[in-house]
Enzyme design. Structure first.
Site, PDB file in Angstrom:
ATOM      1  N   SER A 541      30.185   1.683  15.758  1.00  0.00           N
ATOM      2  CA  SER A 541      29.026   0.939  16.231  1.00  0.00           C
ATOM      3  C   SER A 541      29.272  -0.539  15.986  1.00  0.00           C
ATOM      4  CB  SER A 541      27.773   1.389  15.478  1.00  0.00           C
ATOM      5  OG  SER A 541      26.738   0.438  15.665  1.00  0.00           O
ATOM      6  N   TYR A 554      21.834   3.679   8.855  1.00  0.00           N
ATOM      7  CA  TYR A 554      22.710   3.841  10.015  1.00  0.00           C
ATOM      8  C   TYR A 554      23.987   3.019   9.834  1.00  0.00           C
ATOM      9  CZ  TYR A 554      24.380   3.711  14.826  1.00  0.00           C
ATOM     10  OH  TYR A 554      25.149   3.811  15.936  1.00  0.00           O
TER      11      TYR A 554
END
Ligand code: ZN
Length: 657
Positions: A541, A554
């Protein structure tokens, strides 16, 4: 055997060729008559050509067409006059014959005519039907096969001894037919091969086929050799994925490229693999020459406590030398594996191909068991089998498909595969010829792609038992694992550290980190056995490189995952496994980004939705498909010398740069 003829259906087929289509399809619907492009049919029609001459044309099944689904365009029109002259030659090589058939067609766009075209031409009937009926090959593959056929049919059929399909067979059939046929002749039986029926109407030729084969089935039943119940088999071990992946590696090495190894999960295959005489029964060749490559199997080998793979390895080592084989020859890998623990497995360059071999071998088992019950399966002498295997036409048929796709014969496992980037990865892998094992917590994953090279399994990857069983199912389907795409992850709503609860933190780490560790650990032994080395692709990510406030769990989970990747790159390099990561950003065509959410976010920044989607240096939109294409490429040859790389796909981001 039931006739499928139906008057009202037949009435919809007008004209000689259309009726030929209709009854060909009836034959094709019965797998005990023909399988996967086997069998062939023809009709003779007189036509006037462009320059006004009348000529008789043989419309014969073209290669690449299946009787079950054939259309008028699937029949190749060949000039009869020339075929009848060819039939009188003393000899004609296979390449010459193929050339003559092609150059005598009246439609250049038609498919290549069947190798049995000249045989069809020499039979003096309008309609000719040819099948490899199970019942006929069961009887003819026994020691007294010819006597049995003679006593069964009397003089209503002409009997042809075994000759390999091609010109010599056509010539022999023409001679025997001319000498032996009479008004009551209904058909022709080809020993160790199949049967022809013929008549001047489509209906009668078809009916004769049904009648002749029914007689053979009844004969087998009367000898207790029709319903041959499969023996009960000892169940295979709970986990066979390791054994399958090792075997697949050996087979791929012999073939010279990756192959799919498909486990046939049925009692019939397992019972046959455990049959006390399977070694001799399975090594006598196919029931009919059409199936020579499809039924090529490994001999049974002695085994000891070391496991079985080593024994196959030895066998393959002594049988594999590629140097011995001319370049045009098919690879020497078996297409069928019979193993008392694994049962029946089939091999193919694709899952579809392995499936065709499975269907054919299923019938081969019936034929072998019936012939055995009748008094003993006796296929052809070794010399004929060898000739068949190295037969020009058979090789040409199997080699014609051109360059295979980049991931042909390989297997990719993708997590989070039901939507967004994962779903796009499935498509990118299928497009490149890989078979795909797709995992997702969403049960829709099962039916996402109804095709042979796709195996969708509902699975919560954070549940160890579910993961274990999904891996077993997936590896049984295709035989091993070459590429692993770790895409599944959760992205909970934003929350600052001050109010982040332990439970929420752990929940995110459980899926995004722990589950991927478990997957990597479980898949490592499989990836080690990948014929072209294992590859892993981690979906990272932008947050790993440029985190934002409110996404602690996250971002931390993805950063830890990348660290895990770097360690794996160090530890697995000796096994040839490479592992790389992608860092996508702002991919909006996924399930979380509904139109409303997207509009709200854009409004928050005072932007239009379109501008918001392109909020990057290159002002470009990043779609799931873009990420998936790059993910697939990173598993391909361009990245063969790269491991532990992190590649952003974000349109350019100042903070990442
Ligand atoms: Zn045939």
């Amino acid at each position: 055997m039931k006739s499928l003829w139906n008057d009202s259906d037949a009435a919809q087929y007008q004209g000689d060729l259309d009726l030929r289509v209709y009854t060909s399809r009836l034959l094709g619907q019965d797998p005990s008559l023909v399988l996967h492009g086997g069998g062939n049919t023809s009709v003779k029609i007189t036509e006037t050509n462009l320059v006004g001459d009348e000529e008789e044309i043989l419309y014969v099944k073209g290669s690449g067409w299946d009787l079950e689904t054939i259309e008028a365009a699937g029949f190749a029109p060949v000039r009869m006059a020339h075929l009848l002259k060819l039939a009188k030659l003393q000899s004609l090589s296979d390449p010459q014959m193929v050339n003559e058939l092609k150059t005598q067609m009246t439609n250049a766009a038609a498919p290549s005519p069947s190798v049995e075209t000249i045989l069809h031409a020499t039979l003096p009937y309008k309609y000719v039907d040819h099948t490899h009926a199970d019942a006929i090959v069961s009887i003819t593959n026994t020691a007294e096969g010819e006597q049995r056929i003679r006593s069964l049919y009397g003089d209503t059929v002409v009997i042809i001894p075994y000759v390999m399909p091609g010109f010599d067979l056509a010539r022999l059939c023409a001679q025997r037919f001319a000498a032996e046929a009479h008004d009551n002749t209904l058909g022709m039986v080809l020993m160790n091969h199949g049967i022809f029926s013929f008549a001047d109407s489509a209906q009668l030729a078809y009916q004769r086929m049904i009648d002749l084969v029914t007689l053979a089935e009844d004969y087998l039943a009367s000898k207790g050799a029709w319903e041959v119940p499969p023996a009960t088999a000892q169940p295979s071990k709970a986990s066979i994925r390791g054994s399958m992946a090792a075997l697949r590696q050996d087979i791929s090495r012999v073939a010279g490229f990756p192959m799919i190894l498909a486990h046939q999960n049925n009692n019939k295959g397992l019972a046959f693999a455990q049959h006390p005489e399977v070694s001799s029964l399975s090594q006598q060749g196919p029931a009919t020459p059409d199936h020579v490559i499809r039924t090529k199997s490994t001999p049974m080998l002695d085994r000891d406590t070391d496991g079985f793979a080593r024994h196959y390895k030895e066998y393959f080592d002594t049988h594999a030398p590629h140097a011995k084989q001319p370049k045009t020859m098919l690879d020497p890998a078996p297409r069928v594996v019979l193993d008392p623990e694994l049962g029946l497995c089939t091999v193919g360059r694709s899952a579809k191909d392995a499936g065709i071999s499975a269907d054919i071998y299923d019938h081969t088992i019936d034929v072998i068991l019936r012939a055995t019950a009748l008094g003993g399966f006796k296929a052809l002498p070794a010399k004929d089998l060898f000739d068949m295997e190295y037969w020009d036409l058979e090789q040409a048929k199997l080699n014609k498909s051109g360059a295979p796709p980049v991931f042909a014969g390989e297997v990719a496992l993708i997590t989070g595969a039901a939507s967004g980037i994962g779903k796009a990865c499935v498509e990118a892998m299928l497009k490149r010829g890989a078979a795909v094992i797709a995992l997702d917590i969403n049960a829709d994953i099962t039916t996402l792609h109804p095709r042979k090279d796709y195996c969708g399994i509902p699975c919560d990857i954070s549940d160890k038992e579910q993961l274990n069983s999904a891996l077993e199912t997936g590896i049984k389907a295709f035989g091993g694992l070459d590429m692993l795409v770790l895409n599944a992850g959760v992205f909970p709503g934003g929350k600052r550290i001050a109010c982040l609860e332990d439970d929420e933190w752990h929940q995110v780490l459980k899926v995004n980190l722990d589950a991927n560790l478990a997957l990597m650990r479980q898949c490592h032994p499989l990836l080690k056995l990948a014929p072209r080395n294992g590859r892993v692709l981690i979906m990272g990510s932008k947050n790993v490189l440029a985190p934002g406030p409110g996404a602690a769990a996250y971002s931390a989970s993805k950063a830890a995952l990348i660290q895990l990747m770097r360690i794996a790159a160090l530890e697995w390099a000796d096994d040839g496994i490479r592992i790389n990561a992608l860092h996508p950003d702002a991919v909006f065509d996924t399930a979380i980004w509904t139109d409303e959410v997207l509009a709200a976010r854009a409004a928050h920044y005072g932007m239009s939705v379109d501008d918001y989607k392109r909020k990057n240096l290159l002002k470009t939109e990043i779609r799931s498909q873009d990420v998936a294409e790059l993910a697939a490429e990173m598993c391909g040859p361009l990245f063969a010398k790269t491991t532990a790389a992190q590649v952003p796909i974000d349109g350019g981001n100042e903070r990442v740069i």
